[in-house]
Design an enzyme around this catalytic site. Structure first.
Site: not given
Length: 219
Positions: A37, A77, A100, A130, A132-133
């Site tokens: 990550h 992002d 964003k 995670d 998916a939002g």
């Protein structure tokens, strides 16, 4: 021949510095990771770290599809631009960036899209999906700004809570993931395609154990 003790790990499970130090103390002398990550995690180690990207596996899959020159790779992002650029280079496609802000923890609001997505097939690339939002909100924004269709590629599919339901009801036509995290039967969906990292990981381990260079596998 002396065998190298390798631990093979993935992004989400590799973010505990204490855990990593304990593994080194237990005798681990080399680490193979897939899409950390944060690349800075490699700095936790005083032993060799091989950081394998899933991008070539994704590229092999998407290169088997004809997008008619209309593909654009999208970073969800600003922090994911490097990852998007790597995949875009493999696919010989331009990139776009979703800008964003996060008004509250766990929530994301799309402010702008940098790049041309009008009439394009937009392929969002991320390391982790995670809830998916953010991914689904990004897909909604891409469609609103003229994208013809939206695809997604994510290395590590956590898919917590109602993530699969959210994906099924979203503007994402297909999400391609890898098998670094097992996808249980209850999370399977016609929209989800699973690609194997086994060959890529196996090639690296074989080269490490036979004391051959692994650098060409990371190009």
């Amino acid at each position: 021949m002396r065998m190298t003790k390798i631990i093979c790990t993935i992004g989400p499970a590799s973010e505990s510095e204490e855990m990593l130090r304990e593994l080194v103390a237990a005798g681990m002398n080399r680490v193979l990771t897939v899409d950390l990550h944060a690349g800075q995690i490699q700095g936790f180690f005083d032993i060799p770290v091989d950081h394998l990207a899933a991008a070539p596996v994704f590229a092999d899959y998407f290169n088997g599809h004809d997008f008619g020159g209309e593909l654009v790779v999208v970073s969800p992002d600003l922090g994911g631009v490097t990852r998007a650029r790597i995949l875009a280079d493999f696919l010989k496609a331009p990139i776009a960036i979703i800008e964003k802000r996060r008004p509250r923890p766990g929530e994301a609001e799309v402010m702008n899209i940098i790049g041309d997505v009008q009439g394009k097939v937009a392929l969002m690339i991320d390391d982790i999906v995670d809830t998916a939002g953010s991914l689904c909100e990004g897909a909604k924004a891409l469609k609103r700004l003229g994208a013809k269709s939206v695809l997604a590629a994510c290395s590590h599919a956590v898919l917590s809570k109602n993530a699969v339901e959210r994906i099924n009801n979203s503007d994402i036509e297909k999400i391609v993931i890898t098998d670094t995290i097992m996808l249980p039967p209850e999370k399977q969906s016609p929209k989800i395609v699973v690609l194997s990292m086994a060959k890529s990981i196996g090639d690296v381990i074989l080269r490490i154990q036979s004391r051959r260079s692994v650098s060409q596998l990371f190009r």
